[in-house]
Design a protein around this motif. Structure first.
Motif, mmCIF file in Angstrom:
data_model
loop_
_atom_site.group_PDB
_atom_site.id
_atom_site.type_symbol
_atom_site.label_atom_id
_atom_site.label_comp_id
_atom_site.label_asym_id
_atom_site.label_seq_id
_atom_site.Cartn_x
_atom_site.Cartn_y
_atom_site.Cartn_z
ATOM 1 N N UNK A 164 0.843 -1.202 0.000
ATOM 2 C CA UNK A 164 0.000 0.000 0.000
ATOM 3 C C UNK A 164 0.877 1.250 0.000
ATOM 4 N N UNK A 165 1.969 1.216 0.767
ATOM 5 C CA UNK A 165 2.862 2.377 0.815
ATOM 6 C C UNK A 165 3.467 2.675 -0.539
ATOM 7 N N UNK A 166 3.854 1.640 -1.279
ATOM 8 C CA UNK A 166 4.433 1.857 -2.610
ATOM 9 C C UNK A 166 3.426 2.528 -3.529
ATOM 10 N N UNK B 105 -4.300 -6.556 0.163
ATOM 11 C CA UNK B 105 -3.334 -5.678 -0.494
ATOM 12 C C UNK B 105 -3.394 -5.791 -2.002
ATOM 13 N N UNK B 106 -3.548 -7.025 -2.491
ATOM 14 C CA UNK B 106 -3.602 -7.245 -3.944
ATOM 15 C C UNK B 106 -4.826 -6.562 -4.550
ATOM 16 N N UNK B 107 -5.985 -6.704 -3.875
ATOM 17 C CA UNK B 107 -7.215 -6.075 -4.376
ATOM 18 C C UNK B 107 -7.055 -4.556 -4.375
ATOM 19 N N UNK B 108 -6.458 -4.021 -3.304
ATOM 20 C CA UNK B 108 -6.230 -2.568 -3.220
ATOM 21 C C UNK B 108 -5.364 -2.087 -4.383
ATOM 22 N N UNK B 109 -4.241 -2.804 -4.599
ATOM 23 C CA UNK B 109 -3.309 -2.420 -5.664
ATOM 24 C C UNK B 109 -3.993 -2.480 -7.019
ATOM 25 N N UNK B 110 -4.808 -3.523 -7.204
ATOM 26 C CA UNK B 110 -5.496 -3.711 -8.485
ATOM 27 C C UNK B 110 -6.525 -2.598 -8.706
ATOM 28 N N UNK B 111 -7.332 -2.322 -7.646
ATOM 29 C CA UNK B 111 -8.394 -1.326 -7.757
ATOM 30 C C UNK B 111 -7.820 0.066 -8.008
#
Lengths: 174, 118
Positions: A164-166, B105-111
């Protein structure tokens, strides 16, 4: 007859120290990074000698591979490493010098000391027994998933924070 | 135990010697007749424009750090997979929680579109 593991330990240790010295004394960040890769590979060799082969593989995959790529990207982002040809040429000679010093030192010290003089304390025997019982990967896996289950779960939070930080730092519009 | 790793050590030494030997050997044995065209930077046959050492986009950094995060996940998955049967249900639940947290985290990064190159 020289003590082969002890000889290899001296070689890897001297090369690791040489990589460390080269890393802090290079003026150029790219050359520093290459020295650090040499140190990480030597540490992987020492892990194999300690009967921790899984850790050695992880050391090469994660540290020498992934983390060094990340460092290289940071250097490229900051545009620090533009003039490194002289440093890299020097790099080859310094590493070769430390390899030679390690080999000579290893032959001398394993010739001069009695075998078993530098044997460690009880820790080594414990590791050997555990490797014999549950295998190289099991010696890592059983303590990790049984005794240290909570720290293991907390690690996932650490990785979540990193991801998330990245995104927060690098994305223009979050 | 350690004897089993001798082939890997020999392979490493031989490949290092071969690589160094090729560089040193071609330096001493090969004829060196430089011309401006030969010394120039090769860029797919086109005359190079400007310096190659420019600042990289931050997008590369993001890909690299996301790669490390999911690479480390694999490091934890390997010992778990090897000892899966011996660990039983508790190990399975532990890994479900671990993967679940990382899935957030993966869903957050993807969204957020961090996996898009734009």
């Amino acid at each position: 007859m020289i003590d082969i593991p002890f000889f290899l330990f001296v070689v890897f240790a001297v090369v690791a120290i040489g990589g460390g010295i080269g890393m802090v004394s290079s003026r150029n960040p790219v050359a520093s990074l290459l020295f650090l890769v040499v140190t990480f590979f030597s540490l992987a060799g020492i892990y194999v000698l300690l009967n921790a082969q899984f850790i050695a593989a992880v050391q090469v995959i994660v540290y020498a591979g992934a983390i060094m790529v990340l460092f290289l990207f940071v250097i490229m982002l900051l545009n620090l490493g533009s003039d490194y040809h002289a440093d890299i040429r020097r790099f080859g000679w310094i590493v070769a010098g430390f390899v030679a010093a390690g080999i000579i030192g290893g032959i001398l010290s394993s010739g001069l000391t009695q075998p078993g003089l530098l044997a460690g304390g009880g820790g080594g025997a414990l590791v050997d027994a555990s490797v014999r019982d549950v295998g190289v990967v099991g010696a890592v896996a059983f303590p990790l998933f049984r005794d240290f289950a909570v720290p293991f779960e907390v690690t996932s939070l650490l990785l979540l924070v990193a991801a998330i930080g990245a995104v927060l730092l690098a994305k223009r519009r979050v | 135990m350690l004897e089993a790793y001798a082939p890997i050590l020999i392979l490493a030494v031989v490949s290092a010697v071969a690589a160094a030997g090729m560089v040193i050997g071609s330096h001493f044995l090969g004829p060196i007749r430089p011309t401006p065209a030969k010394r120039g930077v090769y860029e797919s046959g086109i005359t190079p424009l400007g310096n190659a050492r420019e600042r990289f986009s931050v997008k590369f950094y993001m890909v690299a750090i996301l790669f490390i995060v999911f690479d480390l996940e694999t490091v934890f998955l390997i010992p778990w997979a090897v000892t899966f049967r011996a660990l039983g249900v508790s190990g399975f639940v532990e890994m479900l929680i671990f993967i679940g947290v990382l899935l957030v985290g993966f869903v957050y990064v993807w969204k957020k579109g961090a996996l898009q190159w734009e």
